[in-house]
Design an enzyme around this catalytic site. Structure first.
Site, short mmCIF file in Angstrom:
data_model
loop_
_atom_site.label_atom_id
_atom_site.label_comp_id
_atom_site.label_asym_id
_atom_site.label_seq_id
_atom_site.Cartn_x
_atom_site.Cartn_y
_atom_site.Cartn_z
N GLU A 143 -15.23 12.78 -16.81
CA GLU A 143 -16.15 11.64 -16.93
C GLU A 143 -15.85 10.82 -18.17
O GLU A 143 -15.87 9.59 -18.14
CB GLU A 143 -17.60 12.15 -16.95
CG GLU A 143 -18.03 12.67 -15.58
CD GLU A 143 -19.43 13.27 -15.60
OE1 GLU A 143 -19.62 14.26 -16.33
OE2 GLU A 143 -20.32 12.74 -14.92
N GLU A 164 -19.14 20.06 -10.74
CA GLU A 164 -20.57 20.30 -11.02
C GLU A 164 -21.37 20.80 -9.82
O GLU A 164 -22.19 21.71 -9.94
CB GLU A 164 -21.23 19.02 -11.56
CG GLU A 164 -20.90 18.69 -13.00
CD GLU A 164 -19.63 17.89 -13.17
OE1 GLU A 164 -18.83 17.80 -12.21
OE2 GLU A 164 -19.42 17.35 -14.27
#
Ligand SMILES: NC(=O)c1ccc[n+]([C@@H]2O[C@H](COP(=O)([O-])OP(=O)(O)OC[C@H]3O[C@@H](n4cnc5c(N)ncnc54)[C@H](O)[C@@H]3O)[C@@H](O)[C@H]2O)c1
Length: 700
Positions: A143, A164
């Site tokens: 990210e 995730e």
């Protein structure tokens, strides 16, 4: 709408929560770019440890990065900012060791907002930013790179992705908003949902490039130098940066289709069993129409909810097991007792033996000799090894040299004399105790007294197998799962007389083979097969009584298991399943029974339940029909889960493994049971099933 930059959150809520954080420092140095492109402030992320302790982000690490960004943002003399990692590691994302202590929604919100507030600055500087993804880039690490204006990736990267949802949360530091904007909804959903749901598949460097996540790829050897050169050319306008995003953005139709496909596929796998993948899909679905602030605020909310969920707790627990307990078997003897293994014998050249032989040769790089009953079978086994080596070579997984070396390491012999100088001989012959005893007797007659004799039996007594030998203390169970190269678990079985040196050697070999070993007692079918057989047995038992096949087949759906019970039956093979059930029914007649319908399937020679198009074979359906005491799906599921709880309790009481954690590890690694169940005992505990059946819980 909330702007994460401005929204108030109390940093002290979280900074004191991660006392043991290994801080990833953001170290800034100036680099003079070529082609007169100016100065780059290059930030290197480094936690000061080697690559076995990768860079992670807890609060102090985020604050270190913020301070670095404060410093570079104040400068007028730089043309760009770059971020890279330490050797082999860019960053593997949030510090999960701290995530378990987040106890309130405010704390969870604060960690999400802090990450957003720091990372987004990379995309909001007055100069362009570059991420040079030199190594593993997972979760928040990837990210961070997505916030930058440009990205390069090393072709040597083996682990990039957003895992995730596999753990029970969503990418919450920009991933669900930035990735679909960059590469489109279909690619983003592949990375955010599909890959994590496919046994947590990771991306390699070339895929990062192909998906459009990186703009360009360089070889590891001169990765940073090439990346800097490329950055200079981008800055001077000499290099264009084509992006996959269509000029007007993705159409609503395209976006909607990708989202619908992802929902369908998640449903097919999970049947609603875990919330995170669905929330991630919702976030991607909405990302098209959201501003950056809205997108990030929605991520904060979703993350805060999920961090407190039972599924994430289970995910963290499972993650911890696979990271720690999987590496050091509980109850292992002193590792220094292990003897070196420089030559291996494999008896049998069938399905398992050929795969085992290749694994030993590939990982231990020692000579391996296969034997079988006749030349034709031996040739077939060796042929399988060679074909597999060629496949690995053709797919670029090993070099031509390595392929030649591997092929030369695995040889065949029709007589067992070839084992005379072996340090370990493993048998994978027919699953019959008399055959195995005979094989061990023949092997013992030719090998040295300290040669370890291992068996790959799935269900038979290792103690009984060793009983007629002169040195039964050198016999150990070494139970691989099919397919051997892919399945990470080996159940290492201590038989009644196995000595510590033998056990230590087996565990060291398991480690050398890069497998996770769980130490188990010599009890029928050990852990995975015993539990799967009990679970499956209850479900088939319901079908015996008259539950329609379709009802039984879908009964476990709400658990989100990797496959339906009948698909598992097909994978194992009805005959093998019957054989294991017979062994267990003989040992535990009160709990295991041979299903008449399963026996009828085997008698009729059925090897599959489904046709290639996944519809049920009609003749199989006919055998499975009949009976006048049908159960509902809920009843089938309840019965199967209660049986599982009972069996696990008995297994622990018998001392088959050291603790419930080993049961969970076995189910995760040997049966692919999902993280959101925590393997299985956390789920049985939290749903009250353990307590109902055994009046206790598995874990405090
Ligand atoms: N198939 C699986 O998924 C699986 C998984 C884990 C463990 N196992 C266990 O592995 C073992 C082998 O299973 P498989 O599926 O590979 O069987 P297989 O039938 O494919 O292979 C067995 C091989 O052993 C050979 N053999 C039999 N007696 C022999 C002897 N006296 N000397 C030398 N070779 C002999 C046979 O000719 C045959 O090639 C069994 O104990 C089984 O329970 C199987």
């Amino acid at each position: 709408m909330i702007n994460p930059n401005e929204s108030a959150f109390d940093e002290s809520l979280i900074t004191s929560l991660f006392p043991g954080e290994v801080v990833t420092r953001a170290l800034v140095r100036d680099v003079e770019l070529p082609y007169g492109a100016g100065t780059m402030a290059l930030i290197t992320l480094d936690n000061g440890r080697d690559h076995t302790r990768p860079n992670t982000f807890g609060p102090a690490s985020l604050i270190s990065l913020r301070e670095a960004l404060d410093a570079v943002a104040a400068r007028q003399d730089i043309a760009a900012v770059g971020v890279t990692g330490k050797p082999f590691i860019f960053s593997v994302g949030a510090d999960l060791s701290g995530a378990g202590v987040l106890a309130s929604r405010d704390q969870a919100l604060a960690i999400g907002r802090l990450g957003h507030a720091v990372f987004r600055r990379l995309g909001e500087l007055s100069v362009p930013s570059f991420a040079f993804v030199n190594g593993a880039a997972l979760g928040g690490g990837l990210e961070l790179a997505l916030h930058c204006s440009y990205r390069t990736v090393s072709s040597g990267v083996t682990a990039a992705g957003l895992p995730e949802t596999f753990l029970g949360i969503v990418p919450g530091w920009g991933g669900t908003y930035l990735l679909p904007q960059l590469i489109g909804p279909a690619g983003a959903l592949k990375v955010i949902v599909e890959n994590p749901l496919s046994q947590n598949r990771m991306l390699r460097g070339p895929e990062v490039l192909i998906l459009g996540i990186a703009d360009v790829m360089f070889e590891p050897a001169d990765f940073l130098a090439e990346s800097l050169r490329w950055a200079a050319r981008v800055l001077t306008g000499a290099a264009g940066v084509p992006r996959v995003r269509p000029p007007g953005g993705w159409s609503a139709e395209n976006w909607g289709q990708a989202v619908a496909t992802a929902r369908l596929s998640a449903d097919g796998k999970l049947h609603g069993a875990a919330p995170a993948p669905y929330q991630a899909i919702d976030l991607v679905a909405a990302a098209r129409g959201r501003t950056r602030d809205e997108g990030f605020a929605a991520e904060d909310d979703a993350l805060a909810d999920l961090i407190l969920s039972e599924e994430f707790r289970a995910g963290l627990y499972a993650f911890d097991l696979t990271q720690k307990r999987a590496r050091h078997a509980a109850g292992a003897p002193d590792a220094s007792l292990a003897r070196p293994v420089t030559k291996v014998g494999v008896v049998g050249a069938g399905l398992m033996a050929a795969q085992i032989a290749l694994l030993f040769a590939r990982r231990l790089e020692v000579p391996v000799v296969l034997t079988d009953l006749d030349q034709a079978r031996l040739d077939a086994g060796l042929g399988h090894v060679r074909a597999e080596v060629a496949r690995l070579r053709d797919r670029g997984r090993i070099s031509a040299d390595a392929a030649a070396r591997l092929t030369a390491l695995v040889t065949g012999s029709l007589t067992k004399d070839a084992f005379a100088d072996a340090d370990l001989v493993i048998e994978a012959v027919f699953e019959e105790i008399a055959v195995k005893q005979q094989v061990f007797a023949e092997v013992e007659a030719v090998v040295r007294p300290d040669c370890v004799l291992a068996t790959n039996t799935s269900s038979l007594s290792v103690t009984e197998m060793a009983s007629g030998l002169a040195h039964p203390s050198r016999v150990v169970g070494f139970h691989f799962f099919n397919p051997v190269a892919m399945m990470p678990l080996v159940e290492v079985v201590r038989a009644a007389r196995t000595d510590d040196a033998t056990l230590a050697t087996a565990l060291a070999v398991g480690q050398g083979l890069k497998k996770s070993c769980v130490l188990v007692k010599d009890a029928p079918a050990f852990v995975v097969n015993r539990l799967l057989t009990r679970f499956l047995g209850e479900i088939i038992g319901c079908v015996d009584e008259g539950t329609p096949f379709e009802v039984a087949e879908h009964a476990p759906d709400p658990l989100g298991l990797p496959m339906s019970p009948f698909f598992l039956l097909q994978l194992v093979g009805p005959a093998v399943a019957l054989h294991v059930t017979e062994t267990l029914a003989a040992a535990y007649p009160d709990r295991f029974a041979v299903s008449p319908k399963l026996r009828a399937l085997v008698t009729a020679g059925k090897t599959a339940v489904y046709r290639p198009d996944f519809t049920v074979d009609e003749s199989v359906a006919a055998i499975l029909a009949g009976g006048d005491r049908p159960s509902t799906a809920g009843e089938v599921r309840e019965r199967a889960l209660e049986a599982l709880a009972e069996e696990i309790r008995l297994m622990l009481d018998e001392g088959v493994v050291a603790a419930p954690e080993d049961i969970d590890l076995c189910m995760i690694l040997g049966a692919g049971w999902p993280f959101h169940l925590g393997g299985i005992t956390p789920y049985l505990d939290r749903t009250g099933i353990t307590e109902k059946v055994t009046s206790t819980r598995f874990r405090a």
